[in-house]
Design an enzyme around this catalytic site. Structure first.
Site, PDB file in Angstrom:
ATOM      1  CG  PHE A 161       4.886  46.958  76.329  1.00 29.10           C
ATOM      2  CD1 PHE A 161       5.224  48.156  75.702  1.00 29.10           C
ATOM      3  CD2 PHE A 161       5.909  46.137  76.762  1.00 29.10           C
ATOM      4  CE1 PHE A 161       6.549  48.522  75.529  1.00 29.10           C
ATOM      5  CE2 PHE A 161       7.248  46.491  76.588  1.00 29.10           C
ATOM      6  CZ  PHE A 161       7.561  47.688  75.961  1.00 29.10           C
ATOM      7  CG  LEU A 220      10.046  57.092  78.370  1.00 22.11           C
ATOM      8  CD1 LEU A 220      11.053  58.209  78.578  1.00 22.11           C
ATOM      9  CD2 LEU A 220       8.688  57.542  78.888  1.00 22.11           C
ATOM     10  CB  CYS A 275       0.562  55.888  79.427  1.00 23.22           C
ATOM     11  SG  CYS A 275       0.346  54.754  80.798  1.00 23.22           S
ATOM     12  CG  PHE A 276      -0.478  57.664  74.620  1.00 22.29           C
ATOM     13  CD1 PHE A 276       0.388  56.606  74.836  1.00 22.29           C
ATOM     14  CD2 PHE A 276      -1.524  57.487  73.725  1.00 22.29           C
ATOM     15  CE1 PHE A 276       0.214  55.390  74.193  1.00 22.29           C
ATOM     16  CE2 PHE A 276      -1.711  56.275  73.069  1.00 22.29           C
ATOM     17  CZ  PHE A 276      -0.845  55.230  73.310  1.00 22.29           C
TER      18      PHE A 276
HETATM   19  P1  NAD Z   1      -1.799  54.029  89.791  1.00 22.12           P
HETATM   20  O1  NAD Z   1      -1.800  55.415  90.281  1.00 22.12           O
HETATM   21  O2  NAD Z   1      -3.083  53.360  89.405  1.00 22.12           O
HETATM   22  O3  NAD Z   1      -1.118  53.067  90.901  1.00 22.12           O
HETATM   23  C1  NAD Z   1       0.046  53.388  91.609  1.00 22.12           C
HETATM   24  C2  NAD Z   1      -0.132  52.918  93.058  1.00 22.12           C
HETATM   25  O4  NAD Z   1       1.118  53.084  93.741  1.00 22.12           O
HETATM   26  C3  NAD Z   1      -1.157  53.743  93.862  1.00 22.12           C
HETATM   27  O5  NAD Z   1      -2.156  52.887  94.365  1.00 22.12           O
HETATM   28  C4  NAD Z   1      -0.319  54.392  94.981  1.00 22.12           C
HETATM   29  O6  NAD Z   1      -1.018  54.504  96.208  1.00 22.12           O
HETATM   30  C5  NAD Z   1       0.837  53.435  95.098  1.00 22.12           C
HETATM   31  N1  NAD Z   1       2.034  54.024  95.718  1.00 22.12           N
HETATM   32  C6  NAD Z   1       2.632  55.212  95.416  1.00 22.12           C
HETATM   33  N2  NAD Z   1       3.709  55.396  96.193  1.00 22.12           N
HETATM   34  C7  NAD Z   1       3.818  54.309  97.001  1.00 22.12           C
HETATM   35  C8  NAD Z   1       4.740  53.918  98.017  1.00 22.12           C
HETATM   36  N3  NAD Z   1       5.784  54.687  98.328  1.00 22.12           N
HETATM   37  N4  NAD Z   1       4.536  52.737  98.634  1.00 22.12           N
HETATM   38  C9  NAD Z   1       3.482  51.949  98.310  1.00 22.12           C
HETATM   39  N5  NAD Z   1       2.590  52.264  97.346  1.00 22.12           N
HETATM   40  C10 NAD Z   1       2.749  53.432  96.700  1.00 22.12           C
HETATM   41  O7  NAD Z   1      -0.776  53.993  88.572  1.00 22.12           O
HETATM   42  P2  NAD Z   1      -0.715  52.939  87.351  1.00 22.12           P
HETATM   43  O8  NAD Z   1      -1.658  53.353  86.275  1.00 22.12           O
HETATM   44  O9  NAD Z   1      -0.796  51.552  87.900  1.00 22.12           O
HETATM   45  O10 NAD Z   1       0.749  53.193  86.789  1.00 22.12           O
HETATM   46  C11 NAD Z   1       1.905  52.738  87.482  1.00 22.12           C
HETATM   47  C12 NAD Z   1       3.117  52.852  86.563  1.00 22.12           C
HETATM   48  O11 NAD Z   1       2.946  51.999  85.440  1.00 22.12           O
HETATM   49  C13 NAD Z   1       3.346  54.253  85.992  1.00 22.12           C
HETATM   50  O12 NAD Z   1       4.730  54.488  85.899  1.00 22.12           O
HETATM   51  C14 NAD Z   1       2.744  54.161  84.606  1.00 22.12           C
HETATM   52  O13 NAD Z   1       3.350  55.044  83.703  1.00 22.12           O
HETATM   53  C15 NAD Z   1       3.056  52.733  84.220  1.00 22.12           C
HETATM   54  N6  NAD Z   1       2.144  52.153  83.236  1.00 22.12           N
HETATM   55  C16 NAD Z   1       0.793  52.397  83.301  1.00 22.12           C
HETATM   56  C17 NAD Z   1      -0.056  51.816  82.369  1.00 22.12           C
HETATM   57  C18 NAD Z   1      -1.535  52.061  82.398  1.00 22.12           C
HETATM   58  O14 NAD Z   1      -2.184  51.735  81.421  1.00 22.12           O
HETATM   59  N7  NAD Z   1      -2.092  52.619  83.467  1.00 22.12           N
HETATM   60  C19 NAD Z   1       0.452  50.971  81.383  1.00 22.12           C
HETATM   61  C20 NAD Z   1       1.818  50.729  81.360  1.00 22.12           C
HETATM   62  C21 NAD Z   1       2.651  51.325  82.285  1.00 22.12           C
HETATM   63  C1  UDX Z   2      -1.262  52.995  76.428  1.00 16.27           C
HETATM   64  C2  UDX Z   2      -0.475  52.048  75.495  1.00 16.27           C
HETATM   65  O1  UDX Z   2      -1.289  51.608  74.419  1.00 16.27           O
HETATM   66  C3  UDX Z   2       0.009  50.869  76.256  1.00 16.27           C
HETATM   67  O2  UDX Z   2       0.787  50.027  75.408  1.00 16.27           O
HETATM   68  C4  UDX Z   2       0.847  51.377  77.385  1.00 16.27           C
HETATM   69  O3  UDX Z   2       1.396  50.342  78.094  1.00 16.27           O
HETATM   70  C5  UDX Z   2       0.045  52.297  78.295  1.00 16.27           C
HETATM   71  O4  UDX Z   2      -0.465  53.384  77.514  1.00 16.27           O
HETATM   72  P1  UDX Z   2      -3.749  53.053  77.409  1.00 16.27           P
HETATM   73  O5  UDX Z   2      -3.433  54.466  77.755  1.00 16.27           O
HETATM   74  O6  UDX Z   2      -4.309  52.178  78.462  1.00 16.27           O
HETATM   75  O7  UDX Z   2      -2.424  52.326  76.890  1.00 16.27           O
HETATM   76  O8  UDX Z   2      -4.786  53.037  76.184  1.00 16.27           O
HETATM   77  P2  UDX Z   2      -4.673  53.057  74.578  1.00 16.27           P
HETATM   78  O9  UDX Z   2      -5.495  51.958  74.061  1.00 16.27           O
HETATM   79  O10 UDX Z   2      -3.285  53.147  74.094  1.00 16.27           O
HETATM   80  O11 UDX Z   2      -5.438  54.421  74.236  1.00 16.27           O
HETATM   81  C6  UDX Z   2      -4.907  55.708  74.564  1.00 16.27           C
HETATM   82  C7  UDX Z   2      -5.805  56.795  74.035  1.00 16.27           C
HETATM   83  O12 UDX Z   2      -5.741  56.872  72.615  1.00 16.27           O
HETATM   84  C8  UDX Z   2      -7.282  56.590  74.377  1.00 16.27           C
HETATM   85  O13 UDX Z   2      -7.866  57.820  74.731  1.00 16.27           O
HETATM   86  C9  UDX Z   2      -7.847  56.053  73.076  1.00 16.27           C
HETATM   87  O14 UDX Z   2      -9.222  56.278  72.974  1.00 16.27           O
HETATM   88  C10 UDX Z   2      -7.035  56.840  72.065  1.00 16.27           C
HETATM   89  N1  UDX Z   2      -6.952  56.204  70.736  1.00 16.27           N
HETATM   90  C11 UDX Z   2      -6.399  54.969  70.596  1.00 16.27           C
HETATM   91  C12 UDX Z   2      -7.402  56.890  69.613  1.00 16.27           C
HETATM   92  O15 UDX Z   2      -7.891  58.007  69.722  1.00 16.27           O
HETATM   93  N2  UDX Z   2      -7.291  56.300  68.384  1.00 16.27           N
HETATM   94  C13 UDX Z   2      -6.728  55.071  68.220  1.00 16.27           C
HETATM   95  O16 UDX Z   2      -6.644  54.615  67.064  1.00 16.27           O
HETATM   96  C14 UDX Z   2      -6.275  54.379  69.357  1.00 16.27           C
END
Ligand code: NAD
Ligand code: UDX
Length: 464
Positions: A161, A220, A275-276
């Site tokens: 999260f 989700l 994500c969103f």
């Molecule tokens: P990211 O693209 O930054 O990182 C994913 C990594 O996985 C990459 O470095 C890629 O090279 C590696 N990878 C892909 N396939 C592979 C394989 N077969 N073996 C080894 N490495 C492999 O993505 P992220 O932002 O870290 O997101 C990862 C997951 O977490 C997604 O499902 C996303 O929805 C979820 N998530 C992201 C956030 C966020 O804020 N970014 C927050 C919560 C959940």
């Molecule tokens: C989001 C969720 O917050 C997080 O819990 C989840 O695990 C991953 O996806 P993130 O995408 O990193 O996190 O950023 P977040 O702070 O949620 O902002 C998302 C977008 O909404 C940004 O573009 C932000 O600027 C925008 N936002 C956020 C607004 O426009 N208004 C708001 O009040 C809050």
């Protein structure tokens, strides 16, 4: 109960990197190895120039790296040595085939599961850290059971999260940790094993244990609920602009009702991030798949409203600049999807720029953390125009004052704190007049800017 001594995380990205760094920091007795197919990323994690910008991350990494935190490209070894394996690979929206533009592309998850099945020689707990459609664990279990050795696997769901820009804080002091697993003796034991790791620093009351499917769906649903609030307030921002109401006042008035609350009610140029949109579209696809078209349409509207808000912002700029921006320089402040990150995935900047370039504007950009090549890559990915045209129409600057020099308008896209402290008089003096300022974040002091001479347009605010 299995006592975990070795953890492997597949995926060294925005989630895998910070999450594992914090686990290693808080549990010095556990060896944590983060593996990735991207050798350049792994190499960067071994230096002080980390591949992702996140406040406080470097300090955490430095504390644990070399002690019990390791980064490697040897995926097989990482898997083989671990009792617990996190899958933290990317799950982008599918760009081809069935479910194109909506369903999550699970190829990286499937590849990881196949790899685990292929190389494991001892029993493992496999943890879904990536955000996945509900019931993905079923497919993972099916893949894992296709191995010839007598290795037993438990699959848990432990969605993340954290939000970018505040990841370290979110990981150190989470609102909750969610762990879902099979309600069998083996499943419950696996849940306990993971609970014990988080319990090193998270209060037990904040660790929620659920069924596998509830955990997968909660992630989700949580993102859909959060994004829905932004689209709701952004829809009201459009009404504010024509009626003379002020969206910040409206948001405050609504948010003081404790049943609604003040968070995630900041009107903006539109939400971005990796994500969103992806997760809502994924939810929409699931609802359609399960024969629930009304539910799908309801959630899809959150994304439709967000596209409208980005388009509306760009159209406002064109309209205010006397309906033509052809050849005019427009300066964007910020490219990242929010402050304190270098991540640009789905940033509103990309779509605003695309609209402006369609009208042949000259766009100049300044962002304190985003590298130039990432901006061009974002634009080229859209395939609206050739890379050569993007290079010709888009200019990237390392200095905000240079970016704004000679511009007809400035558009604030990201809420970087430093924008507030600029010498706005100096910026105004070097701009074409009338000098417009479009505040896509309602970040700046509009009264001060108007006194200087700027024509200020803000989200959800009519003529002030
Ligand atoms: P990211 O693209 O930054 O990182 C994913 C990594 O996985 C990459 O470095 C890629 O090279 C590696 N990878 C892909 N396939 C592979 C394989 N077969 N073996 C080894 N490495 C492999 O993505 P992220 O932002 O870290 O997101 C990862 C997951 O977490 C997604 O499902 C996303 O929805 C979820 N998530 C992201 C956030 C966020 O804020 N970014 C927050 C919560 C959940
Ligand atoms: C989001 C969720 O917050 C997080 O819990 C989840 O695990 C991953 O996806 P993130 O995408 O990193 O996190 O950023 P977040 O702070 O949620 O902002 C998302 C977008 O909404 C940004 O573009 C932000 O600027 C925008 N936002 C956020 C607004 O426009 N208004 C708001 O009040 C809050």
């Amino acid at each position: 109960m299995t006592k975990i001594k070795n953890i492997c995380c597949i995926g060294a990205g925005y989630v895998g990197g910070p999450t594992m760094a914090v686990i290693a920091q808080k549990c010095p007795g556990i060896k944590v190895t983060v593996v990735d197919i991207n050798a350049e990323r792994i190499q960067q994690w071994q230096t002080d120039d980390l591949p992702i910008y996140e406040p406080g991350l470097l300090e955490v990494v430095k504390e644990a790296r070399g002690r019990n935190l390791f980064f490697s490209t040897d995926i097989d070894k990482g898997i083989r040595e671990a009792e617990m394996i996190f899958m933290s690979v990317n799950t982008p929206t599918k760009t081809y085939g069935v479910g194109k533009g909506r369903a999550a592309d699970l190829k990286f998850v499937e590849l990881s599961a196949r790899k685990i099945a292929e190389v494991s020689t001892t029993d493992k707990i496999v943890v879904e850290k990536s955000t996945l459609p509900v019931r993905t664990a079923q497919s993972i279990k099916a893949i894992l059971s296709e191995q010839t050795r007598d290795v037993k696997f438990q699959v848990l769901s432990n969605p993340e999260f954290l939000a970018e820009g505040t990841a370290i804080n979110d990981l150190h002091a989470p609102d909750r940790v969610l762990i879902g697993g099979d309600q069998t003796p083996e499943g419950l034991a696996a849940i306990d094993a993971l609970t014990e790791i988080y319990a090193c620093w998270v209060h037990p009351e904040k660790i929620i244990q659920t069924r596998l499917w509830s955990s997968e769906l909660s992630k989700l649903a949580a993102n859909a609920f959060l994004a829905q609030r932004i689209s709701s307030i952004n829809s009201i921002s459009a009404l504010c602009e024509i009626t003379g109401a002020d969206v910040d006042e409206v948001a405050y008035a609504i948010g003081t009702d404790t049943r609604i609350g003040p968070k995630f009610l900041k009107a903006s140029v539109g939400f971005g991030g990796s994500c969103f949109q992806k997760d809502i579209l994924n939810l929409v696809y699931l609802c359609e798949y399960f024969g629930l078209p009304e539910v799908a349409a309801y959630w899809e509207q959150v994304v439709v409203m967000n596209d409208y808000q980005k388009r509306r912002f760009a159209q406002n700029i064109i309209q205010e600049l006397f309906n033509t921006v052809s050849g005019k320089k427009i300066c964007l402040l910020g490219w990242a999807f929010k402050k304190d990150t270098n991540d640009t995935r789905e940033s509103a900047a990309i779509y605003v720029t695309d609209h402006l370039l369609n009208d042949l504007a000259q766009v100049s950009v300044y962002d304190p953390q985003v590298p130039t090549r990432a901006m061009y890559a974002d634009m080229n990915y859209l395939q609206t125009r050739s890379a050569a045209e993007n290079e010709q129409l888009l200019d990237v600057h390392k200095d905000p004052y240079e970016a704004a020099k000679g511009a007809h308008a400035i558009a604030v896209i990201t809420e970087w704190d430093e924008f507030r402290t600029y010498d706005w008089q100096r910026i105004y003096d070097n701009m074409e007049k009338p000098a417009f300022l479009f505040d896509g974040r309602n970040l700046l002091d509009h009264k001060m800017l108007r006194e200087i001479g700027f024509r200020v347009k803000a989200i959800g605010k009519g003529e002030e």
